[in-house]
Design a protein around this motif. Structure first.
Motif, mmCIF file in Angstrom:
data_model
loop_
_atom_site.group_PDB
_atom_site.id
_atom_site.type_symbol
_atom_site.label_atom_id
_atom_site.label_comp_id
_atom_site.label_asym_id
_atom_site.label_seq_id
_atom_site.Cartn_x
_atom_site.Cartn_y
_atom_site.Cartn_z
ATOM 1 N N VAL A 20 -14.975 -3.922 -3.620
ATOM 2 C CA VAL A 20 -14.926 -2.962 -2.748
ATOM 3 C C VAL A 20 -13.533 -2.473 -2.705
ATOM 4 C CG1 VAL A 20 -17.082 -3.604 -1.397
ATOM 5 C CG2 VAL A 20 -14.770 -4.847 -0.882
ATOM 6 N N LEU A 21 -12.615 -3.171 -3.090
ATOM 7 C CA LEU A 21 -11.273 -2.842 -2.685
ATOM 8 C C LEU A 21 -10.787 -1.648 -3.650
ATOM 9 C CD1 LEU A 21 -8.646 -3.815 -1.208
ATOM 10 C CD2 LEU A 21 -7.920 -5.356 -2.989
ATOM 11 N N PRO A 22 -11.067 -1.369 -4.826
ATOM 12 C CA PRO A 22 -10.565 -0.431 -5.618
ATOM 13 C C PRO A 22 -10.976 1.015 -4.910
ATOM 14 C CG PRO A 22 -11.532 -1.791 -7.235
ATOM 15 C CD PRO A 22 -11.809 -2.359 -5.814
ATOM 16 N N GLN A 23 -12.269 1.059 -4.487
ATOM 17 C CA GLN A 23 -12.773 2.467 -3.735
ATOM 18 C C GLN A 23 -12.066 2.448 -2.462
ATOM 19 O OE1 GLN A 23 -14.937 -0.087 -4.885
ATOM 20 N NE2 GLN A 23 -16.703 -0.046 -3.680
ATOM 21 N N VAL A 24 -11.695 1.639 -1.591
ATOM 22 C CA VAL A 24 -11.154 1.860 -0.571
ATOM 23 C C VAL A 24 -9.398 2.008 -0.796
ATOM 24 C CG1 VAL A 24 -10.183 0.706 1.648
ATOM 25 C CG2 VAL A 24 -12.515 0.144 0.805
ATOM 26 N N ALA A 76 -8.473 3.820 -3.389
ATOM 27 C CA ALA A 76 -8.474 4.982 -4.157
ATOM 28 C C ALA A 76 -8.420 6.057 -2.893
ATOM 29 C CB ALA A 76 -9.634 5.281 -5.062
ATOM 30 N N ARG A 77 -9.006 5.768 -1.945
ATOM 31 C CA ARG A 77 -9.361 6.712 -0.789
ATOM 32 C C ARG A 77 -8.019 6.740 -0.031
ATOM 33 N NH1 ARG A 77 -14.756 4.884 -0.526
ATOM 34 N NH2 ARG A 77 -14.184 3.522 1.259
ATOM 35 N N LEU A 78 -7.441 5.618 0.198
ATOM 36 C CA LEU A 78 -5.984 5.437 0.955
ATOM 37 C C LEU A 78 -4.848 6.114 0.445
ATOM 38 C CD1 LEU A 78 -5.944 1.542 1.983
ATOM 39 C CD2 LEU A 78 -5.999 3.662 3.666
ATOM 40 N N SER A 79 -4.820 5.902 -1.172
ATOM 41 C CA SER A 79 -3.929 6.598 -1.833
ATOM 42 C C SER A 79 -4.058 8.311 -1.975
ATOM 43 C CB SER A 79 -3.965 6.145 -3.351
ATOM 44 O OG SER A 79 -3.172 6.626 -4.286
ATOM 45 N N ALA A 80 -5.581 8.727 -1.900
ATOM 46 C CA ALA A 80 -5.380 10.179 -1.899
ATOM 47 C C ALA A 80 -4.868 10.555 -0.441
ATOM 48 C CB ALA A 80 -7.070 10.372 -2.122
ATOM 49 N N ARG A 81 -5.170 9.752 0.546
ATOM 50 C CA ARG A 81 -4.453 10.399 1.973
ATOM 51 C C ARG A 81 -3.212 9.997 2.034
ATOM 52 N NH1 ARG A 81 -8.989 7.157 4.451
ATOM 53 N NH2 ARG A 81 -7.782 5.741 5.108
ATOM 54 N N HIS A 82 -2.583 9.173 1.611
ATOM 55 C CA HIS A 82 -1.164 8.862 1.589
ATOM 56 C C HIS A 82 -0.618 8.868 0.093
ATOM 57 C CE1 HIS A 82 -2.107 7.551 5.805
ATOM 58 N NE2 HIS A 82 -3.043 6.845 5.327
ATOM 59 N N PRO A 83 -0.306 10.106 -0.259
ATOM 60 C CA PRO A 83 0.206 10.214 -1.750
ATOM 61 C C PRO A 83 1.753 9.287 -1.932
ATOM 62 C CG PRO A 83 -0.022 12.322 -0.603
ATOM 63 C CD PRO A 83 -0.459 11.520 0.347
ATOM 64 N N LEU A 112 3.228 -0.689 8.062
ATOM 65 C CA LEU A 112 2.467 -1.609 7.397
ATOM 66 C C LEU A 112 1.235 -2.128 8.333
ATOM 67 C CD1 LEU A 112 2.384 -3.669 4.987
ATOM 68 C CD2 LEU A 112 3.596 -5.215 6.142
ATOM 69 N N THR A 113 1.357 -1.970 9.753
ATOM 70 C CA THR A 113 0.189 -2.248 10.585
ATOM 71 C C THR A 113 -0.781 -1.021 10.501
ATOM 72 O OG1 THR A 113 1.517 -3.207 11.958
ATOM 73 C CG2 THR A 113 -0.569 -2.345 13.088
ATOM 74 N N GLN A 114 -0.438 0.073 10.191
ATOM 75 C CA GLN A 114 -1.386 1.127 9.942
ATOM 76 C C GLN A 114 -2.166 1.020 8.630
ATOM 77 O OE1 GLN A 114 -2.097 3.914 12.154
ATOM 78 N NE2 GLN A 114 -3.937 3.936 10.631
ATOM 79 N N LEU A 115 -1.391 0.698 7.642
ATOM 80 C CA LEU A 115 -2.027 0.310 6.259
ATOM 81 C C LEU A 115 -2.974 -0.674 6.430
ATOM 82 C CD1 LEU A 115 -2.342 0.743 3.074
ATOM 83 C CD2 LEU A 115 -0.410 -1.209 2.877
ATOM 84 N N ALA A 116 -2.604 -2.025 7.207
ATOM 85 C CA ALA A 116 -3.294 -3.090 7.262
ATOM 86 C C ALA A 116 -4.579 -2.611 8.028
ATOM 87 C CB ALA A 116 -2.849 -4.241 7.976
ATOM 88 N N ASP A 117 -4.374 -1.798 9.063
ATOM 89 C CA ASP A 117 -5.706 -1.191 9.886
ATOM 90 C C ASP A 117 -6.650 -0.229 9.045
ATOM 91 O OD1 ASP A 117 -4.805 -2.623 12.090
ATOM 92 O OD2 ASP A 117 -3.948 -0.822 13.078
ATOM 93 N N ASP A 118 -6.032 0.401 8.171
ATOM 94 C CA ASP A 118 -6.911 1.509 7.366
ATOM 95 C C ASP A 118 -7.562 0.719 6.329
ATOM 96 O OD1 ASP A 118 -5.963 3.506 8.944
ATOM 97 O OD2 ASP A 118 -4.448 4.203 7.155
ATOM 98 N N LEU A 119 -7.037 -0.278 5.736
ATOM 99 C CA LEU A 119 -7.389 -1.309 4.833
ATOM 100 C C LEU A 119 -8.753 -1.897 5.299
ATOM 101 C CD1 LEU A 119 -7.485 -1.764 1.634
ATOM 102 C CD2 LEU A 119 -5.387 -3.682 2.377
ATOM 103 N N ALA A 155 -10.554 -1.317 7.911
ATOM 104 C CA ALA A 155 -11.602 -0.460 8.533
ATOM 105 C C ALA A 155 -12.129 0.227 7.184
ATOM 106 C CB ALA A 155 -11.078 0.577 9.182
ATOM 107 N N GLY A 156 -11.612 0.323 6.175
ATOM 108 C CA GLY A 156 -12.109 0.769 4.935
ATOM 109 C C GLY A 156 -13.091 -0.274 4.439
#
Length: 193
Positions: free
Chosen positions: A1-5, A7-14, A170-177, A179-180
């Motif tokens: 599940v981690l790669p697809q999550v 990939a979406r994070l990377s698209a939103r945060h280039p 880092l907190t935002q990344l952890a939260d987004d990760l 949730a994803g």
């Protein structure tokens, strides 16, 4: 599940660089070996913050072809006449990953420390093994077996250094990760019902 999550994070945060280290070991966050870790058990020592991300289910599964060519499996004791796929016992670094011991299987004739290799061994008719339910949509030839008798539940945990609580990025990344991952596990497990 981690790669697809991711990939979406990377698209939103280039501008975000994501490095996924998939090693069967525990990282020392106190020594800054990683910014965060996702584990299958919550550490009990250290200056860490631990947040449960989500529960996930695991069941025994095998390829349809394997099941058609092998003895019928109706009860857990029937597994004794089947080739078992799982972790290399001496390389299990977390007791939460010792699935087969939990269900009473002692011998693992086809073993790997990689869950991806285990899944592919099963996909290619290697035998019977414990599979994450969320992985089954990517392996449509696998069939869950003994679901009414053997069902495991485990959890993913987000682990961070305590001092990083004030790091808003880092907190935002952890939260987004988190949730994803929750969303992806729920979505993939829902396809099985």
């Amino acid at each position: 599940v981690l790669p697809q999550v991711c990939a979406r994070l990377s698209a939103r945060h280039p501008d975000l660089d994501i490095q996924i280290v998939a090693l069967p070991r525990v990282f020392n966050l106190s020594r800054r070996e990683a910014d965060l870790a996702i584990g299958v058990s919550a550490p009990t020592a250290g200056r860490l913050t631990v947040q449960k991300i989500t529960d996930y289910k695991l069941h025994l599964a095998a390829a349809e072809d394997y099941l058609q060519a092998s003895a019928t499996i109706r009860m857990p004791h029937d597994l004794k006449s089947h080739k078992i796929v799982g972790y290399i016992p001496d390389m299990i670094f977390d007791r939460e990953l010792d699935y087969l011991a939990h269900i009473g299987v002692a011998r693992v004739p086809l073993a790997s420390n990689s869950v991806s290799v285990q899944l592919n061994l099963l996909r290619h008719g290697g035998g019977v093994g414990v599979v994450h339910d969320f992985a089954l949509p990517a392996a449509p030839n696998l069939v869950r077996i003994l679901t009414d008798k053997i069902s495991l539940t485990r959890a993913f945990y987000m682990i961070r250094h305590e001092a990083d609580r004030k790091n808003t990025k880092l907190t935002q990344l952890a939260d987004d990760l988190s949730a994803g991952l929750r969303q992806e596990v729920a979505h993939l497990e829902a396809t099985l019902t």
